[in-house]
Design a protein around this motif. Structure first.
Motif, mmCIF file in Angstrom:
data_model
loop_
_atom_site.group_PDB
_atom_site.id
_atom_site.type_symbol
_atom_site.label_atom_id
_atom_site.label_comp_id
_atom_site.label_asym_id
_atom_site.label_seq_id
_atom_site.Cartn_x
_atom_site.Cartn_y
_atom_site.Cartn_z
ATOM 1 N N TYR A 1 3.329 0.468 2.748
ATOM 2 C CA TYR A 1 4.250 1.249 1.912
ATOM 3 C C TYR A 1 5.458 0.434 1.456
ATOM 4 O O TYR A 1 6.336 0.960 0.766
ATOM 5 N N GLY A 2 5.543 -0.835 1.847
ATOM 6 C CA GLY A 2 6.583 -1.706 1.312
ATOM 7 C C GLY A 2 6.289 -2.033 -0.143
ATOM 8 O O GLY A 2 5.191 -1.753 -0.646
ATOM 9 N N TYR A 3 7.241 -2.643 -0.823
ATOM 10 C CA TYR A 3 7.070 -2.911 -2.257
ATOM 11 C C TYR A 3 5.783 -3.684 -2.532
ATOM 12 O O TYR A 3 4.928 -3.252 -3.303
ATOM 13 N N THR A 4 5.618 -4.843 -1.882
ATOM 14 C CA THR A 4 4.444 -5.665 -2.155
ATOM 15 C C THR A 4 3.197 -5.093 -1.496
ATOM 16 O O THR A 4 2.106 -5.130 -2.073
ATOM 17 N N GLY A 5 3.334 -4.557 -0.294
ATOM 18 C CA GLY A 5 2.191 -3.951 0.379
ATOM 19 C C GLY A 5 1.571 -2.830 -0.438
ATOM 20 O O GLY A 5 0.339 -2.705 -0.523
ATOM 21 N N GLU A 6 2.418 -2.028 -1.077
ATOM 22 C CA GLU A 6 1.901 -0.932 -1.900
ATOM 23 C C GLU A 6 1.205 -1.452 -3.150
ATOM 24 O O GLU A 6 0.161 -0.912 -3.564
ATOM 25 N N LEU A 7 1.767 -2.499 -3.773
ATOM 26 C CA LEU A 7 1.085 -3.102 -4.929
ATOM 27 C C LEU A 7 -0.316 -3.576 -4.544
ATOM 28 O O LEU A 7 -1.288 -3.373 -5.280
ATOM 29 N N ILE A 8 -0.423 -4.203 -3.364
ATOM 30 C CA ILE A 8 -1.719 -4.700 -2.897
ATOM 31 C C ILE A 8 -2.665 -3.542 -2.598
ATOM 32 O O ILE A 8 -3.843 -3.579 -2.969
ATOM 33 N N ALA A 9 -2.157 -2.505 -1.945
ATOM 34 C CA ALA A 9 -2.988 -1.352 -1.601
ATOM 35 C C ALA A 9 -3.530 -0.666 -2.853
ATOM 36 O O ALA A 9 -4.713 -0.299 -2.926
ATOM 37 N N ARG A 10 -2.689 -0.515 -3.860
ATOM 38 C CA ARG A 10 -3.122 0.158 -5.091
ATOM 39 C C ARG A 10 -4.161 -0.683 -5.848
ATOM 40 O O ARG A 10 -5.138 -0.141 -6.374
ATOM 41 N N GLU A 11 -3.966 -1.990 -5.884
ATOM 42 C CA GLU A 11 -4.941 -2.845 -6.561
ATOM 43 C C GLU A 11 -6.261 -2.874 -5.794
ATOM 44 O O GLU A 11 -7.339 -2.878 -6.406
ATOM 45 N N ALA A 12 -6.193 -2.872 -4.475
ATOM 46 C CA ALA A 12 -7.424 -2.847 -3.669
ATOM 47 C C ALA A 12 -8.220 -1.582 -3.956
ATOM 48 O O ALA A 12 -9.448 -1.630 -4.144
ATOM 49 N N LYS A 13 -7.532 -0.449 -4.007
ATOM 50 C CA LYS A 13 -8.210 0.816 -4.296
ATOM 51 C C LYS A 13 -8.801 0.809 -5.701
ATOM 52 O O LYS A 13 -9.927 1.292 -5.927
ATOM 53 N N LYS A 14 -8.069 0.236 -6.661
ATOM 54 C CA LYS A 14 -8.553 0.147 -8.036
ATOM 55 C C LYS A 14 -9.862 -0.640 -8.099
ATOM 56 O O LYS A 14 -10.732 -0.363 -8.930
ATOM 57 N N ARG A 15 -9.999 -1.614 -7.215
ATOM 58 C CA ARG A 15 -11.207 -2.438 -7.181
ATOM 59 C C ARG A 15 -12.355 -1.780 -6.413
ATOM 60 O O ARG A 15 -13.427 -2.346 -6.276
ATOM 61 N N GLY A 16 -12.089 -0.611 -5.863
ATOM 62 C CA GLY A 16 -13.133 0.081 -5.116
ATOM 63 C C GLY A 16 -13.182 -0.288 -3.653
ATOM 64 O O GLY A 16 -14.148 0.036 -2.954
ATOM 65 N N VAL B 1 5.407 -13.684 -10.007
ATOM 66 C CA VAL B 1 5.466 -13.909 -8.571
ATOM 67 C C VAL B 1 4.758 -12.799 -7.782
ATOM 68 O O VAL B 1 3.940 -13.068 -6.892
ATOM 69 N N TYR B 2 5.052 -11.545 -8.099
ATOM 70 C CA TYR B 2 4.492 -10.439 -7.318
ATOM 71 C C TYR B 2 3.047 -10.149 -7.688
ATOM 72 O O TYR B 2 2.228 -9.826 -6.822
ATOM 73 N N ASP B 3 2.711 -10.261 -8.973
ATOM 74 C CA ASP B 3 1.317 -10.069 -9.359
ATOM 75 C C ASP B 3 0.440 -11.155 -8.742
ATOM 76 O O ASP B 3 -0.671 -10.878 -8.285
ATOM 77 N N LEU B 4 0.940 -12.398 -8.718
ATOM 78 C CA LEU B 4 0.154 -13.461 -8.100
ATOM 79 C C LEU B 4 -0.025 -13.203 -6.610
ATOM 80 O O LEU B 4 -1.090 -13.486 -6.042
ATOM 81 N N THR B 5 0.984 -12.642 -5.969
ATOM 82 C CA THR B 5 0.843 -12.296 -4.555
ATOM 83 C C THR B 5 -0.280 -11.284 -4.354
ATOM 84 O O THR B 5 -1.099 -11.417 -3.441
ATOM 85 N N VAL B 6 -0.347 -10.280 -5.225
ATOM 86 C CA VAL B 6 -1.424 -9.285 -5.141
ATOM 87 C C VAL B 6 -2.779 -9.965 -5.338
ATOM 88 O O VAL B 6 -3.701 -9.796 -4.533
#
Length: 354
Positions: free
Chosen positions: A11-26, A301-306
């Motif tokens: 639920y942190g800023y970057t953690g949430e970006l990663i979680a949402r992209e992971a879900k988007k990928r199935g 920076v943040y998109d590359l982290t995701v």
């Protein structure tokens, strides 16, 4: 079917970006953290399993069925060690998105334990340090007898609350570089030079970036410094600011600054991220004075982290990799950064003495 893996600090800023992209990928990672009020709404929205637990002695009990942990909960200087210990006990691979030198050094110190436990430890699978780590290995490949290495980046990305708090924790500790294989503290603002990161020559200042640790393990090059663009007036200001380090490190000052971050800093939105690519630069030199320079333009920076974190997770879950402690480039090669969305290709230049 993907093995079961977990995002801690989802639920942190970057953690949430990663979680949402992971879900988007199935994908279906388990979302975890210590705050149920922040975690459970995100899990419900994304329809993903959640686990509430603190990083501590009982953390391993929550990882018994987990193949890999992607640790996104900073400040990593405080949280990484206990999570690595939990992963060693549970037999789960460990990755994080840190950029902190002390965390990298601790991760490498766990190499023997990781091999004994049959797990892989790889810190820095985000912007810290995938692009610069890949740049370091690329330069080592181009100039195998390099004796010195400089790495840096230029970006207008903005900053997340977690990154800001990490910077606050580092106040008073100064900068660092590697000299003859040893990590050496240096006063902030004392390192300065001119660098073309990819959009023209600019004055630059040395900073304590993670590659001072990781690039040595990746390349074996004994002398390493890391850089960002900085106006000369601000370099001077950083030197003055650094002299107040003892005051800035006081617990009361740290607490006040972090409370200010909680109230004022939200992190860059999607529009700002989309319009702020990063420019990565590296230079290696050998004893004969031959220099190799490489540059590469990447996503924000943040998109590359995701992208980098998810690519690293996917490769480690699906492939066969050695056990122990590694950097991203050691595991996946110098070409990893070129394969991430938004990245270009390395551009090379050679400079001969005289």
């Amino acid at each position: 079917m993907q093995k079961k893996w977990l995002i801690y600090g989802a639920y942190g800023y970057t953690g949430e970006l990663i979680a949402r992209e992971a879900k988007k990928r199935g994908w279906n990672p388990v979302l975890a953290g210590r705050n149920p009020d922040k975690l459970k709404p995100l899990g419900k929205e994304l329809e993903l399993e959640t686990r509430v637990f603190p990083v501590g002695p009982s953390a391993a009990e929550n990882l018994s069925d987990i193949a890999l942990v992607l640790h996104c909960a900073g400040p990593f200087q405080k949280t990484s060690g206990p999570m690595i210990k939990a992963c060693l006990e549970a037999g789960a691979d460990y990755m994080d998105i840190t950029g902190e030198i002390s965390v990298f050094e601790h991760s490498f110190a766990q190499d023997a334990k990781a091999k004994e436990a049959g797990i892989t430890i790889c810190s820095g699978v985000g912007f810290d340090v995938i692009p610069t780590d890949c740049t370091a290995l690329k330069l080592k490949e181009l100039l195998p007898d390099a004796s010195s290495l400089s790495l840096g980046f230029d970006s207008d990305s903005g900053i997340s609350p977690g990154t800001f708090k990490t910077m606050i924790e580092g106040m008073g500790s100064g900068s660092a570089e590697r000299q003859n294989g040893q990590l050496i503290p240096v006063p902030i603002g004392s390192q300065h030079r001119t660098i073309d990161f990819g959009r023209g020559s600019r004055s630059a200042m040395g900073i304590p970036w993670g590659d001072v640790s990781t690039a040595f393990h990746t390349t074996g090059i004994p002398n390493i410094a890391t850089w960002i663009p900085m106006k000369k007036s601000r370099i001077f200001g950083a030197r003055i600011f650094g002299s107040a380090g003892a005051i800035l490190a006081l617990p009361a000052v740290q607490k006040a600054l972090k409370n200010l971050v909680n109230r004022r800093v939200k992190g860059p939105d999607e529009t700002r991220r989309a319009g702020a690519p990063a420019y990565i630069w590296g230079e290696a030199r050998n004893e004969d004075g031959v220099a190799k320079t490489v540059r590469i333009k990447t996503a924000n920076v943040y998109d590359l982290t995701v992208y980098g974190a998810l690519e690293s997770v996917s490769r480690l879950l699906e492939g066969e990799f050695p056990k122990g402690s590694y950097t991203p480039a050691m595991l996946f090669g110098s070409g990893l950064v070129e394969e991430l969305p938004g990245s270009g290709n390395f551009e090379e230049e050679t400079i001969y003495p005289g």
